[in-house]
Design a protein around this motif. Structure first.
Motif, PDB file in Angstrom:
ATOM      1  N   PRO A   1      59.605 -30.391 -60.507  1.00  0.00           N
ATOM      2  CA  PRO A   1      60.186 -29.093 -60.886  1.00  0.00           C
ATOM      3  C   PRO A   1      61.496 -29.242 -61.664  1.00  0.00           C
ATOM      4  CG  PRO A   1      59.377 -29.001 -58.635  1.00  0.00           C
ATOM      5  CD  PRO A   1      59.299 -30.431 -59.057  1.00  0.00           C
ATOM      6  N   TYR A   2      62.341 -30.197 -61.269  1.00  0.00           N
ATOM      7  CA  TYR A   2      63.577 -30.434 -62.008  1.00  0.00           C
ATOM      8  C   TYR A   2      63.278 -30.902 -63.426  1.00  0.00           C
ATOM      9  CZ  TYR A   2      66.211 -30.293 -57.581  1.00  0.00           C
ATOM     10  OH  TYR A   2      66.798 -29.911 -56.396  1.00  0.00           O
ATOM     11  N   ALA A   3      62.347 -31.852 -63.543  1.00  0.00           N
ATOM     12  CA  ALA A   3      62.013 -32.387 -64.868  1.00  0.00           C
ATOM     13  C   ALA A   3      61.416 -31.295 -65.753  1.00  0.00           C
ATOM     14  CB  ALA A   3      61.040 -33.555 -64.727  1.00  0.00           C
ATOM     15  N   HIS A   4      60.511 -30.487 -65.198  1.00  0.00           N
ATOM     16  CA  HIS A   4      59.883 -29.417 -65.978  1.00  0.00           C
ATOM     17  C   HIS A   4      60.936 -28.450 -66.518  1.00  0.00           C
ATOM     18  CE1 HIS A   4      55.803 -29.920 -63.688  1.00  0.00           C
ATOM     19  NE2 HIS A   4      56.073 -30.930 -64.489  1.00  0.00           N
ATOM     20  N   ALA A   5      61.810 -27.958 -65.638  1.00  0.00           N
ATOM     21  CA  ALA A   5      62.788 -26.948 -66.046  1.00  0.00           C
ATOM     22  C   ALA A   5      63.774 -27.500 -67.068  1.00  0.00           C
ATOM     23  CB  ALA A   5      63.524 -26.425 -64.816  1.00  0.00           C
ATOM     24  N   ALA A   6      64.300 -28.703 -66.800  1.00  0.00           N
ATOM     25  CA  ALA A   6      65.299 -29.272 -67.723  1.00  0.00           C
ATOM     26  C   ALA A   6      64.689 -29.583 -69.080  1.00  0.00           C
ATOM     27  CB  ALA A   6      65.901 -30.528 -67.107  1.00  0.00           C
ATOM     28  N   ALA A   7      63.473 -30.120 -69.084  1.00  0.00           N
ATOM     29  CA  ALA A   7      62.840 -30.474 -70.361  1.00  0.00           C
ATOM     30  C   ALA A   7      62.486 -29.227 -71.164  1.00  0.00           C
ATOM     31  CB  ALA A   7      61.596 -31.315 -70.102  1.00  0.00           C
ATOM     32  N   VAL A   8      62.022 -28.164 -70.510  1.00  0.00           N
ATOM     33  CA  VAL A   8      61.707 -26.927 -71.230  1.00  0.00           C
ATOM     34  C   VAL A   8      62.977 -26.295 -71.775  1.00  0.00           C
ATOM     35  CG1 VAL A   8      60.863 -24.564 -70.938  1.00  0.00           C
ATOM     36  CG2 VAL A   8      59.537 -26.481 -70.015  1.00  0.00           C
ATOM     37  N   GLU A   9      64.066 -26.316 -71.011  1.00  0.00           N
ATOM     38  CA  GLU A   9      65.324 -25.763 -71.522  1.00  0.00           C
ATOM     39  C   GLU A   9      65.779 -26.530 -72.757  1.00  0.00           C
ATOM     40  OE1 GLU A   9      69.596 -24.130 -69.939  1.00  0.00           O
ATOM     41  OE2 GLU A   9      68.665 -25.754 -68.805  1.00  0.00           O
ATOM     42  N   LEU A  10      65.664 -27.850 -72.711  1.00  0.00           N
ATOM     43  CA  LEU A  10      66.042 -28.652 -73.873  1.00  0.00           C
ATOM     44  C   LEU A  10      65.151 -28.320 -75.065  1.00  0.00           C
ATOM     45  CD1 LEU A  10      67.663 -31.022 -75.129  1.00  0.00           C
ATOM     46  CD2 LEU A  10      65.874 -32.557 -74.241  1.00  0.00           C
TER      47      LEU A  10
ATOM     48  N   GLY B   1      64.327 -25.641 -80.337  1.00  0.00           N
ATOM     49  CA  GLY B   1      63.453 -24.793 -81.137  1.00  0.00           C
ATOM     50  C   GLY B   1      62.023 -25.272 -81.200  1.00  0.00           C
ATOM     51  N   LEU B   2      61.559 -26.025 -80.199  1.00  0.00           N
ATOM     52  CA  LEU B   2      60.195 -26.534 -80.220  1.00  0.00           C
ATOM     53  C   LEU B   2      59.222 -25.423 -79.817  1.00  0.00           C
ATOM     54  CD1 LEU B   2      60.623 -30.020 -78.482  1.00  0.00           C
ATOM     55  CD2 LEU B   2      60.658 -29.482 -80.921  1.00  0.00           C
ATOM     56  N   PRO B   3      58.192 -25.162 -80.597  1.00  0.00           N
ATOM     57  CA  PRO B   3      57.256 -24.081 -80.284  1.00  0.00           C
ATOM     58  C   PRO B   3      56.481 -24.327 -78.993  1.00  0.00           C
ATOM     59  CG  PRO B   3      56.461 -25.414 -82.123  1.00  0.00           C
ATOM     60  CD  PRO B   3      57.862 -25.852 -81.865  1.00  0.00           C
ATOM     61  N   GLU B   4      56.352 -25.626 -78.593  1.00  0.00           N
ATOM     62  CA  GLU B   4      55.595 -25.926 -77.377  1.00  0.00           C
ATOM     63  C   GLU B   4      56.321 -25.466 -76.108  1.00  0.00           C
ATOM     64  OE1 GLU B   4      56.619 -28.095 -79.564  1.00  0.00           O
ATOM     65  OE2 GLU B   4      54.932 -29.220 -80.424  1.00  0.00           O
ATOM     66  N   ALA B   5      57.611 -25.219 -76.237  1.00  0.00           N
ATOM     67  CA  ALA B   5      58.404 -24.931 -75.040  1.00  0.00           C
ATOM     68  C   ALA B   5      57.901 -23.698 -74.320  1.00  0.00           C
ATOM     69  CB  ALA B   5      59.874 -24.771 -75.423  1.00  0.00           C
ATOM     70  N   GLU B   6      57.665 -22.612 -75.061  1.00  0.00           N
ATOM     71  CA  GLU B   6      57.294 -21.353 -74.416  1.00  0.00           C
ATOM     72  C   GLU B   6      55.947 -21.468 -73.711  1.00  0.00           C
ATOM     73  OE1 GLU B   6      57.658 -16.598 -75.477  1.00  0.00           O
ATOM     74  OE2 GLU B   6      58.019 -18.132 -77.015  1.00  0.00           O
ATOM     75  N   LYS B   7      55.076 -22.351 -74.236  1.00  0.00           N
ATOM     76  CA  LYS B   7      53.766 -22.511 -73.614  1.00  0.00           C
ATOM     77  C   LYS B   7      53.870 -23.118 -72.205  1.00  0.00           C
ATOM     78  CE  LYS B   7      51.651 -23.348 -78.147  1.00  0.00           C
ATOM     79  NZ  LYS B   7      50.942 -24.341 -78.976  1.00  0.00           N
ATOM     80  N   ARG B   8      54.978 -23.818 -71.947  1.00  0.00           N
ATOM     81  CA  ARG B   8      55.154 -24.481 -70.657  1.00  0.00           C
ATOM     82  C   ARG B   8      55.799 -23.576 -69.594  1.00  0.00           C
ATOM     83  NH1 ARG B   8      52.037 -28.981 -70.058  1.00  0.00           N
ATOM     84  NH2 ARG B   8      52.280 -30.432 -71.802  1.00  0.00           N
TER      85      ARG B   8
ATOM     86  N   PRO C   1      54.755 -20.927 -67.944  1.00  0.00           N
ATOM     87  CA  PRO C   1      53.986 -20.633 -66.721  1.00  0.00           C
ATOM     88  C   PRO C   1      54.071 -21.743 -65.682  1.00  0.00           C
ATOM     89  CG  PRO C   1      52.743 -20.011 -68.655  1.00  0.00           C
ATOM     90  CD  PRO C   1      53.932 -20.769 -69.161  1.00  0.00           C
ATOM     91  N   GLU C   2      54.139 -22.986 -66.164  1.00  0.00           N
ATOM     92  CA  GLU C   2      54.233 -24.091 -65.208  1.00  0.00           C
ATOM     93  C   GLU C   2      55.600 -24.109 -64.527  1.00  0.00           C
ATOM     94  OE1 GLU C   2      52.032 -27.835 -66.752  1.00  0.00           O
ATOM     95  OE2 GLU C   2      52.368 -26.563 -68.519  1.00  0.00           O
ATOM     96  N   VAL C   3      56.653 -23.776 -65.284  1.00  0.00           N
ATOM     97  CA  VAL C   3      57.981 -23.690 -64.668  1.00  0.00           C
ATOM     98  C   VAL C   3      58.017 -22.532 -63.675  1.00  0.00           C
ATOM     99  CG1 VAL C   3      60.452 -23.400 -65.093  1.00  0.00           C
ATOM    100  CG2 VAL C   3      59.056 -24.721 -66.709  1.00  0.00           C
TER     101      VAL C   3
END
Length: 905
Positions: free
Chosen positions: A817-826, A831-838, A840-842
């Protein structure tokens, strides 16, 4: 050494107290509402007044006292208090005082009875300003060769810790600053005393050891100060007159007679004092006449041998003047190696208390026994006098009978202390511990019921005093002297518990097998089954601390042997077998079967044993944690914590479980992102008297909590201590330490020190020592550290790679959970388009982790600019007590940062 108090101002006392809290100069300035320069001036003044090398030494000093109270300068624990005046020794006293500051080991060298101990006491009383961190006076006269460290630890008030030798704990205490350790009466254990001194001085270059001995210790750098007899025609006669007046205030003697008497006694202080004690009844002339037969043969001779003979002569003469009642008690007192109270005298010397007190008083008057006043009166004999008394005991033919009574008394005393209702042996054990050990060591190997009981009681007393290796050794001794094989099995089992709490799981495994073998010899199949099951459980449950891996096939054979030996209808056997089967359900370590775990909990609950129940709950907890059910693991840790009040901290049996409960509670609270619960668990761990003061075991559990709550400087202080002490211990495998190293790297990264962050990241491999697949389970934590530092620094180049790494499937990982949240925030910042797709997992992670929930709100604000999401994140961090994250999130509010300055951090 008296307590010399440093004169400090009220403001300096406040600064000293704040130094004890490890505050920086800037933090102290804010607290005191003064300038940083003013604080610096006070710190410099305190460094000068206490004579210590740096602010960390001042902080250590301040931790020993209450706020605002300047600590005493040079308090020496255990320093005897003299009850007579000190005569002469001006030159020797000056020589010792001059040698102490420049020498690590200073030895007062001289024959018995020359006054080495008394001179050491006087010197210590005058040397307070030289040793601001004090130390201890250790009387080694009653101590056996294997217990020098215990004697020093008892005097210093320190104890042993898991995976840390007792000498290391002593060194840690003395290494705080300039300290003095006095080792008195080293001559009967020269090798042991020299080895101990060398170890301590190597670890504590700022400390000094003052030894008294009849021979050199032979340690490199030893500085010897010879102590000879008192000079005649001056100090010797002054000593005689002073002691004679104490015995008889009307004493008058011809100076020539006194001079002749002192010359015949070779100026030896002890011989002079023994003679002077008789002056009240015989007078100086009568003394000279009475001693003639003993000393005439020595006339004209000089030198150490003659002086020794003259001392023995005056002791023999004193003995011959005793009445029969006094002679009998005096020789029987030789059974004691150290001090003794009236109850001990009555039991060992076979005398009623009233008569014993009367005769003791007469022996004290004759200077053959010393009286030590205190809450409980105690007596003792000087080593030279005791040696003569022991010769008389041998000549009497009573040695065996008195020795047996001494052993019976020791066993009864140990049992009484073991069952004391106050929760521990405390000072009572410290007072008699050496005597109890001596009684046990005098017994030859082999089955013996009394020595077995003494060894068992000593084991528990040593454990309660936190002398862990000693406790294990006594249990092993008990196994060798057990009257029955079943008693031996119980002793081996307890020895295994001691080894396990010291994290020596390989030794614990072998000791459990010995317990099983003894139980098999005794024909107790249930005890055999339980010992085998516990050995098998140990391997499956604590694999990380085994230095040599145990093959899985062997575990299956052990479990089969256990099932064949025990009665499955017995609740204890059933519970142990069920628990071991759950832990060893498959070849993969730390992968217990939850279905078997539920059966284990049911079986353990039937026994009402909190240790068994906690161990069974740990099956379910571990299964939940490794399958991503982090809140369930956290809840089960809470159940285990609730069992701790039912476990006896004085008994080694529950100790491994207590250790594991605290460690698991910290780890599970962190994994679930429940930082308030993690802080509470960390506080309970640190408050534990066995685990909490260890330099690296609790630190490995506490550092993640401190970093996540934003107490970064405190985390780094723990990290430095953890790393240094772990290296000094030889780098043993410590489960949880790799995670602590990762979090230390994160702390340095958040503080902007990239170089140290990278250095700590490079240490992860060095501390792992854990077989696969545990290494892989830390990869999400590494990803979290990298992503969180990148968010903080704005280094966005690796965002895509980190996002991919964060969502790799890693079985058993707990930091996803820590890795998911921090990596998506980064990724959002980059500005990576893949971020928003992740997202739901966060969002799913927030069901298991509160930290991810607060971070998710911040991510939503970054994506949408929704002020409500930002405020929800602020409230989330505040609720968690995550001060760093809270402060950084506040900076994202509109207007919090000047225009033109980046808010991405």
């Amino acid at each position: 050494m008296g307590e010399h108090h440093v004169e400090v101002s009220a403001r300096e006392a406040e600064v000293l107290a704040l130094l004890g809290l490890r505050l920086s100069n800037a933090q102290m300035a804010r607290r005191l509402n003064v300038s940083v320069r003013t604080v610096e001036g006070h710190v410099s003044s305190l460094l000068r007044k206490y004579g210590v090398a740096g602010r960390s030494a001042l902080a250590d000093l301040a931790e020993t006292v209450g706020d605002g109270v300047p600590p005493p300068l040079g308090r020496l624990a255990g320093l005897p208090r003299a009850r007579t005046s000190f005569i002469g020794r001006v030159a020797e006293r000056a020589a010792v005082l001059a040698a102490l500051p420049g020498g690590q080991l200073v030895t007062l060298l001289g024959p018995g009875g020359v006054g080495k101990t008394r001179l050491a006491i006087v010197v210590c009383d005058e040397a307070g300003s030289l040793f601001p961190f004090g130390g201890a006076f250790v009387d080694l006269a009653p101590v056996g060769a294997g217990f020098v460290a215990q004697a020093a630890a008892e005097a210093l008030g320190v104890s042993e810790r898991p995976q840390q030798p007792l000498e290391a704990t002593i060194a840690e205490r003395l290494a705080r600053g300039r300290s003095l350790l006095v080792l008195d009466n080293c001559e009967h254990l020269l090798d042991a005393a020299a080895d101990f001194a060398e170890r301590i001085l190597s670890a504590c270059p700022g400390s000094t050891i003052l030894a008294t001995s009849r021979e050199r210790l032979g340690v490199p750098g030893e500085r010897v100060v010879p102590i000879g007899p008192l000079p005649l025609d001056s100090d010797a006669e002054r000593l005689f007159t002073d002691r004679a007046l104490a015995a008889d205030p009307a004493h008058v003697a011809d100076p020539a007679v006194v001079a002749d008497l002192c010359a015949r006694l070779d100026g030896l202080p002890l011989a002079i004092e023994l003679a002077a004690a008789r002056s009240a009844s015989l007078g100086a002339a009568g003394l000279l006449t009475g001693l003639g037969d003993y000393l005439r043969l020595l006339a004209g001779g000089r030198g150490p041998t003659v002086r020794h003979r003259s001392l023995r002569g005056v002791i023999g003469w004193s003995h011959d003047l005793l009445g029969e009642e006094e002679r009998v008690l005096w020789r029987r007192l030789a059974a004691f190696t150290g001090s003794f109270d009236l109850a001990a005298v009555s039991a060992v010397c076979d005398v009623d208390p009233v008569t014993g007190a009367d005769v003791l008083g007469r022996l004290v008057d004759k200077s053959l026994v010393m009286h030590q006043r205190g809450p409980v009166s105690r007596w003792r004999m000087l080593a030279t006098i005791r040696a003569c008394a022991a010769e008389q005991l041998d000549l009497s033919g009573e040695r065996a009978e008195v020795g047996h009574r001494h052993l019976v008394w020791a066993a009864a005393t140990a049992a009484r202390l073991e069952n004391a209702p106050d929760g521990g042996p405390g000072e009572d054990f410290d007072a008699v511990g050496a005597e109890l050990r001596a009684a046990l060591s005098a017994v030859p190997p082999g089955p013996d019921p009394v020595s077995y009981r003494l060894a068992r009681s000593l084991s528990r007393l040593a454990y309660a005093r936190r002398f862990l290796r000693e406790s294990q050794g006594h249990y092993e001794r008990a196994a060798g002297q057990a009257p029955t094989a079943l008693d031996a099995a119980a002793a081996w089992r307890a020895a295994a518990d001691c080894a396990q709490v010291m994290h020596d799981t390989g030794d614990a495994f072998e000791l459990r097998l010995r317990s099983a073998a003894a139980a098999r010899t005794a024909g107790d199949g249930n005890a055999q089954a339980i010992a085998l099951a516990r050995a098998a459980e140990l391997v499956g449950r604590f694999p990380a601390t085994f230095r040599t891996e145990i093959p899985y096939e062997r575990l299956g054979a052990l479990l089969q042997e256990a099932a064949d030996a025990g009665d499955p209808a017995d609740p204890g056997v059933a519970a142990h077998l069920a628990c071991a089967a759950a832990w060893d359900a498959g070849p993969r370590k730390l992968a217990p079967d939850p279905a078997l775990g539920a059966l284990a909990v049911e079986a353990a609950t039937a026994t009402a044993d909190p240790v068994l129940i906690s161990g069974a709950l740990d099956v379910l907890r571990t299964a939940a944690a490794t399958s991503g059910r982090l809140r369930e693991a956290h809840r089960l840790s809470g159940e285990r914590l609730a069992l701790l009040p039912r476990m006896d901290p004085r008994d080694p049996y529950p100790a491994p479980e207590i250790d594991d409960v605290y460690s698991g509670a910290c780890a599970d609270a962190v994994a679930a992102g429940d930082l308030p619960a993690a802080v509470a668990a960390a506080h309970r761990l640190l408050a534990d008297d066995l685990l909490g003061r260890h330099p690296y075991l609790p630190a490995a559990k506490v550092i993640p909590v401190l970093v996540l709550t934003g107490d970064l400087q405190e985390a780094l202080r723990y990290a430095v201590t953890m790393w240094d002490s772990w290296q000094r211990a030889g780098g043993p495998p410590v489960f949880g330490m790799p995670a602590a190293v990762h979090f230390t790297s994160l702390a340095y990264g958040l503080l902007g020190d990239g170089e140290l962050s990278a250095r700590w990241r490079g240490r992860v491999g060095a501390v792992s020592g854990i077989p696969d697949p545990f290494q892989a389970q830390l990869s999400p934590l590494a990803c979290f550290v990298d992503a969180r530092i990148a968010v903080h620094t704005g280094e966005l180049a690796g965002a895509a790679d980190l996002l991919e790494r964060a969502f790799l499937d890693v079985p058993g990982a707990r930091y996803e959970p820590y890795a998911h949240a921090a990596a998506v925030e980064l990724a959002v910042i980059a500005g990576l388009p893949e971020a928003e797709k992740r997202l739901p997992e966060v969002e799913a992670d927030t069901e298991e982790n509160d930290w991810a929930g607060a971070c998710l709100q911040r991510i939503r604000w970054r994506l949408s600019g929704d002020a409500a999401a930002l405020e929800a994140s602020v409230r989330g961090w505040e609720r968690l007590g995550a001060r760093f994250e809270h402060a950084r999130t506040l900076l994202l509010r509109p207007g919090a940062v000047p225009e033109g300055v980046s808010r991405s951090w």
